[in-house]
Design a protein around this motif. Structure first.
Motif, short mmCIF file in Angstrom:
data_model
loop_
_atom_site.label_atom_id
_atom_site.label_comp_id
_atom_site.label_asym_id
_atom_site.label_seq_id
_atom_site.Cartn_x
_atom_site.Cartn_y
_atom_site.Cartn_z
N ALA A 39 62.81 56.21 91.89
CA ALA A 39 62.80 57.10 93.05
C ALA A 39 63.09 56.25 94.29
O ALA A 39 62.19 55.89 95.03
N TYR A 40 64.35 55.93 94.49
CA TYR A 40 64.78 55.10 95.62
C TYR A 40 65.02 56.03 96.79
O TYR A 40 66.09 56.58 96.96
N VAL A 41 63.98 56.20 97.60
CA VAL A 41 64.00 57.22 98.64
C VAL A 41 64.31 56.62 100.01
O VAL A 41 64.21 55.42 100.22
N LEU A 42 64.68 57.50 100.92
CA LEU A 42 65.07 57.09 102.27
C LEU A 42 63.99 56.25 102.95
O LEU A 42 64.30 55.27 103.63
N GLU A 43 62.73 56.58 102.74
CA GLU A 43 61.65 55.81 103.36
C GLU A 43 61.69 54.35 102.90
O GLU A 43 61.53 53.44 103.72
N GLU A 44 61.94 54.13 101.62
CA GLU A 44 62.01 52.76 101.11
C GLU A 44 63.27 52.05 101.62
O GLU A 44 63.20 50.87 101.99
N ILE A 45 64.37 52.74 101.65
CA ILE A 45 65.62 52.17 102.15
C ILE A 45 65.45 51.76 103.61
O ILE A 45 65.81 50.65 104.01
N SER A 46 64.88 52.64 104.41
CA SER A 46 64.66 52.35 105.83
C SER A 46 63.70 51.17 106.02
O SER A 46 63.90 50.33 106.89
N LEU A 47 62.68 51.13 105.19
CA LEU A 47 61.72 50.04 105.27
C LEU A 47 62.39 48.71 104.93
O LEU A 47 62.17 47.70 105.62
N ILE A 48 63.20 48.69 103.90
CA ILE A 48 63.92 47.46 103.53
C ILE A 48 64.80 47.02 104.70
O ILE A 48 64.83 45.83 105.06
N ASP A 49 65.51 47.95 105.32
CA ASP A 49 66.33 47.61 106.48
C ASP A 49 65.49 47.01 107.61
O ASP A 49 65.88 46.01 108.23
N ARG A 50 64.34 47.62 107.88
CA ARG A 50 63.47 47.11 108.95
C ARG A 50 62.93 45.73 108.62
O ARG A 50 62.85 44.86 109.50
#
Length: 156
Positions: A39-50
């Motif tokens: 479940a690779y969700v937007l919240e995780e993607i955004s967190l990785i970017d941050r």
């Protein structure tokens, strides 16, 4: 002529990936954790970017590009311990501890600890030459940080 026509419909050769450095290795581990529960969700993607922006002083676009490269590295991936050893061999203790903190942030992004995610962090921790106590401190630090954040996050 027919040969050229068929070649036009074939996928082009994929671009070769860069040799991972500590940043790409950490990013690939962050992606690996985020994708481990399927479940690779937007919240995780955004967190990785941050996290990538914070640790490596990238702007948002640069961080997203690095993450995209890390996603490809993860897909073509060496084992978790290979990434962890690369981080150990190319960074100092403070950077390795910061990497461990970042791994726990991604594990807890959905406010749950999935067994597969925890195993990846434990493997990475060991490969980075960090102790069980370092791992416990990083987990506790991430939990404390999460406890101070609102449950509805507007920055995602």
């Amino acid at each position: 002529m027919l040969k050229k026509l068929f070649q036009a419909f074939r996928p082009s050769q994929s671009q070769s990936l860069p040799d991972p450095d500590a940043e790409l290795a950490l990013g690939a581990l962050l992606v690996r954790i985020a994708q481990s529960d399927r479940a690779y969700v937007l919240e995780e993607i955004s967190l990785i970017d941050r996290i990538l922006a914070r640790l490596y002083e990238h702007n948002a676009i640069e961080a997203a590009k690095v993450r995209a490269t890390c996603e490809k590295l993860h897909a073509a991936a060496p084992e978790t311990d290979t990434f962890g050893r690369l981080i150990r061999e190319t960074t100092g203790l403070e950077e390795r501890l910061a990497a461990l903190d970042a791994l726990w942030e991604v594990v807890l992004a959905d406010r749950r600890e999935h067994e597969g995610e925890v195993q990846i962090v434990q493997d990475a921790c060991k490969a980075m030459g960090l102790s069980v106590m370092d791992n416990k401190r990083a987990r506790d630090k991430a939990r404390a940080k999460l406890a101070t954040e609102p449950t509805d996050r507007e920055d995602v």
